[in-house]
Design an enzyme around this catalytic site. Structure first.
Site, PDB file in Angstrom:
ATOM      1  N   HIS A  92     -10.756  -2.446  -1.149  1.00 30.52           N
ATOM      2  CA  HIS A  92     -11.630  -1.833  -0.138  1.00 30.52           C
ATOM      3  C   HIS A  92     -12.646  -0.938  -0.837  1.00 30.52           C
ATOM      4  CE1 HIS A  92      -9.172  -2.899   3.450  1.00 30.52           C
ATOM      5  NE2 HIS A  92      -8.182  -2.878   2.575  1.00 30.52           N
ATOM      6  N   TYR A 130       0.831  -1.202   0.000  1.00 32.58           N
ATOM      7  CA  TYR A 130       0.000   0.000   0.000  1.00 32.58           C
ATOM      8  C   TYR A 130       0.868   1.256   0.000  1.00 32.58           C
ATOM      9  CZ  TYR A 130      -4.269  -2.556   1.290  1.00 32.58           C
ATOM     10  OH  TYR A 130      -5.360  -3.379   1.310  1.00 32.58           O
ATOM     11  N   TYR A 189      -0.952 -10.094   0.434  1.00 33.95           N
ATOM     12  CA  TYR A 189       0.186  -9.674   1.259  1.00 33.95           C
ATOM     13  C   TYR A 189       0.054 -10.283   2.654  1.00 33.95           C
ATOM     14  CZ  TYR A 189      -3.242  -6.223   2.871  1.00 33.95           C
ATOM     15  OH  TYR A 189      -4.381  -5.626   3.352  1.00 33.95           O
ATOM     16  N   HIS A 204      -7.691  -8.119  -2.505  1.00 35.23           N
ATOM     17  CA  HIS A 204      -8.977  -7.473  -2.210  1.00 35.23           C
ATOM     18  C   HIS A 204      -8.897  -5.987  -2.523  1.00 35.23           C
ATOM     19  CE1 HIS A 204      -6.574  -6.880   1.435  1.00 35.23           C
ATOM     20  NE2 HIS A 204      -7.239  -5.748   1.586  1.00 35.23           N
ATOM     21  N   ARG A 249      -3.489 -11.907   3.430  1.00 33.54           N
ATOM     22  CA  ARG A 249      -4.783 -11.423   2.939  1.00 33.54           C
ATOM     23  C   ARG A 249      -4.980 -11.868   1.498  1.00 33.54           C
ATOM     24  NH1 ARG A 249      -7.924  -7.673   4.464  1.00 33.54           N
ATOM     25  NH2 ARG A 249      -9.395  -9.290   3.879  1.00 33.54           N
TER      26      ARG A 249
END
Lengths: 209, 240
Positions: free
Chosen positions: B160, B106, B145, B158, B155
Site C-alpha cells: 500500500h 498484517y 493472502y 502488494h 490478494r
C-alpha cells in the site's frame, strides 16, 4: 509557463482494512516511528475557540464504519493555511498544523478530534469580490470498500453559511444540510456533530475538487 | 496571486466507487456522483512535511521494527520517482507504505489470518521524496493472502502506498503490485480499474539495475500525481 499534461495520474486503490498500520500505526497496536504524525491539529498555544468535532461514518446498512481513517485539513482562526500557496501563510498562527488523522474506536466506530474553530477563507478563484468561504474543515475518507478517497467538508451550523460558494453549488439545496454540523456544549466546550453517510438516506455530499 | 489551478481529475483513470466484484463497495459507494468543482484555496493547500518528521530508519522496514535481526522473506528495494501529470518531479512528498509480512499477515489488531506474525517485522515505512522526486524503501516482499470476498479470493502480493503532495486535492492512496504475479489478473480490487493501462501503471517491474548483488532484488514503481493547468488566458478578477 506550466508544461502540458503528458502523463496520466496513477490510479487509486482502496486503502483497505489495515490502513492504520501505515497511517496511524499506534492505533494498529504498535509503534515504529519516532514522530507520530496527525496530532495535534492545533497546539495549545494556538489562538482561537477550542472545539471538539465528533461523529461516525455510516455505510448503506446504517452501520458505523469501524475500519475508516479520516484526514482533516483546515485553516487557522484567521482563515489562513500554513502552506506557501496561501498568500497570507507567513501570518499563520505559530504551532498551528491544520492537519490531522482521525481513527475511530475499533469497537463502536465513533471518532472525535479537538481543534480550533477555523475562520472564513478567501476564495480568490470564484469570488473576485473577496467574499470568503464560510468556515469549514476539509475531510478525506479512506477505508476498505472505498476505491478513491472521498472528499467532503464540514460546515458549522452556528455560522452564516448563506453566501458560501461551495454550499451554493449543491443541488438540490436540501442536500447542503448533510455538511452542516449542529453544535452542542459539553463541559463548557462546543461540540460539533458530523455524521457522514456514504450511501442512502441523507447521503453526504462528496466533492471532486 | 492565486495558486495555479489543478487539472481536473480524470475519474475514468480510477476504479469506480461501485465495483460489484469487490463486494465491500456495495454498501460503501455513494449513489450520487461527486460534485465536481474547481479546487479552492482549501484544496490547493495541504500539510507541509519536513525532514524533521522522518527518522533515519523510517524507510528501512528490515530494521525499523525490531532494530536487530532480519525479518523472514525476500529482501527487496522498492524505489521510484514521483512526478506530476506535467512530468515534473514532485519533491517533499510524504510517501508512506504498509504491507503484510512474508506469510501474508498484517501486524494489525484486527487481522486474524492464520499465518504467523514475524517478530522481526512491523510492516510500515515512510520517507520524503528528494529534489528529483525520488524515493526508496528497503523491505521484504509481502506474501499473498486470502480475503473474504468470493469463496476463494487471494490478494496478489502488494504494498500500500499513500502520497501526500503539496495540495490536499493531490492526495493519492494506491497499491503496488509485482510484475509476473499470476494473482493480479484474478484480483477484483486490481481489476476494478477500468483501463488496462491503468492497472499496468500499478505493476512494478523488476529492476536489476538497482538490485544489490548478493543482498537484495529491486522493483521500480514510478507514481504520477495530479498536475497543474496552464493559465495563459485565465480570467483575472482585476481585469485583463
Amino acid at each position: 509557463m506550466t508544461p502540458p499534461r503528458t502523463l496520466a495520474e496513477t490510479p487509486s486503490q482502496t486503502a483497505g482494512p489495515y490502513v492504520h498500520i501505515g497511517l496511524a500505526p499506534e492505533a494498529a497496536g504498535f509503534s515504529v516511528f519516532e514522530t507520530a504524525l496527525g496530532q495535534p491539529i492545533a497546539g495549545p498555544e494556538v489562538p482561537g475557540e477550542r472545539i471538539r468535532v465528533e461523529g461516525a461514518v455510516f455505510d448503506a446498512a446504517g452501520a458505523p464504519m469501524r475500519d475508516v481513517l479520516i484526514e482533516v485539513w483546515q485553516a487557522d482562526a484567521e482563515g489562513i493555511y500554513p502552506h506557501p500557496a496561501d498568500p497570507r501563510h507567513a501570518a499563520a498562527a505559530s504551532g498551528f498544523r491544520g492537519w490531522g488523522r482521525v481513527v475511530p474506536d475499533f469497537d463502536t466506530g465513533g471518532w472525535a478530534f479537538d481543534t480550533i474553530r477555523p475562520g472564513p477563507v478567501p476564495d480568490p478563484v470564484r469570488s473576485p469580490d473577496g467574499r470568503p468561504m464560510a468556515p469549514h474543515i476539509s475531510f478525506l475518507i479512506l477505508a476498505r470498500g472505498i476505491n478513491l478517497g472521498l472528499q467532503t467538508r464540514m460546515y458549522f451550523a452556528d455560522a452564516d453559511n448563506t453566501a458560501d460558494p461551495v454550499l451554493a453549488a449543491i443541488d438540490p439545496p436540501a442536500r447542503r444540510e448533510t455538511l452542516i454540523a449542529p453544535r452542542t456544549e459539553r463541559d463548557g466546550t462546543p461540540v460539533y456533530r458530523f455524521d457522514i453517510r456514504l450511501q442512502g438516506e441523507r447521503e453526504t455530499v462528496f466533492f471532486d475538487f | 496571486m492565486s495558486p495555479a489551478p489543478l487539472l481536473p481529475r480524470d475519474r475514468r483513470r480510477h476504479p469506480p466507487a461501485l465495483a460489484p466484484a469487490y463486494k465491500s463497495t456495495a454498501l460503501r459507494a455513494p449513489r450520487f456522483p461527486p460534485l465536481s468543482l474547481p479546487a479552492t484555496l482549501s484544496e490547493l493547500t495541504g500539510p507541509v512535511f519536513g525532514a524533521d518528521v522522518i527518522g533515519p530508519l523510517d524507510n528501512d522496514l528490515l530494521r525499523n521494527f525490531a532494530g536487530s535481526g532480519s525479518p523472514i522473506g525476500e529482501r527487496i528495494i522498492l524505489h521510484g520517482r514521483v512526478l506530476d501529470e506535467n512530468a515534473r518531479p514532485v519533491p517533499d512528498v510524504l510517501v508512506e507504505i504498509w504491507q503484510a509480512n512474508a506469510g501474508g499477515r498484517y501486524r494489525h489488531v484486527t487481522d486474524g489470518y492464520l499465518a504467523p506474525l514475524d517478530p522481526g517485522f512491523g510492516g510500515c515505512g515512510r520517507t520524503l521524496t528528494d529534489a528529483d522526486g525520488g524515493y526508496a524503501f528497503r523491505t521484504i516482499r509481502p506474501g499473498p493472502y486470502p480475503w473474504r470476498n468470493g469463496g476463494n479470493d487471494w490478494r496478489p502480493a502488494h504494498v500500500h502506498f499513500s502520497l501526500s503532495g503539496p495540495a490536499f486535492a493531490q492526495r493519492l492512496v494506491t497499491q503496488m503490485y509485482f510484475e509476473g504475479d499470476p494473482l493480479i489478473a484474478r484480483c477484483p480490487i486490481a481489476n476494478a480499474i477500468p483501463d488496462p493501462a491503468g492497472l499496468e501503471a500499478l505493476i512494478a517491474p523488476l529492476d536489476m539495475t538497482a538490485a544489490i548483488p548478493f543482498d537484495c532484488l529491486a522493483w521500480r514503481f514510478d507514481i504520477v500525481l495530479r498536475g497543474r493547468r496552464s493559465t495563459p488566458f485565465e480570467t483575472r478578477p482585476e481585469g485583463n
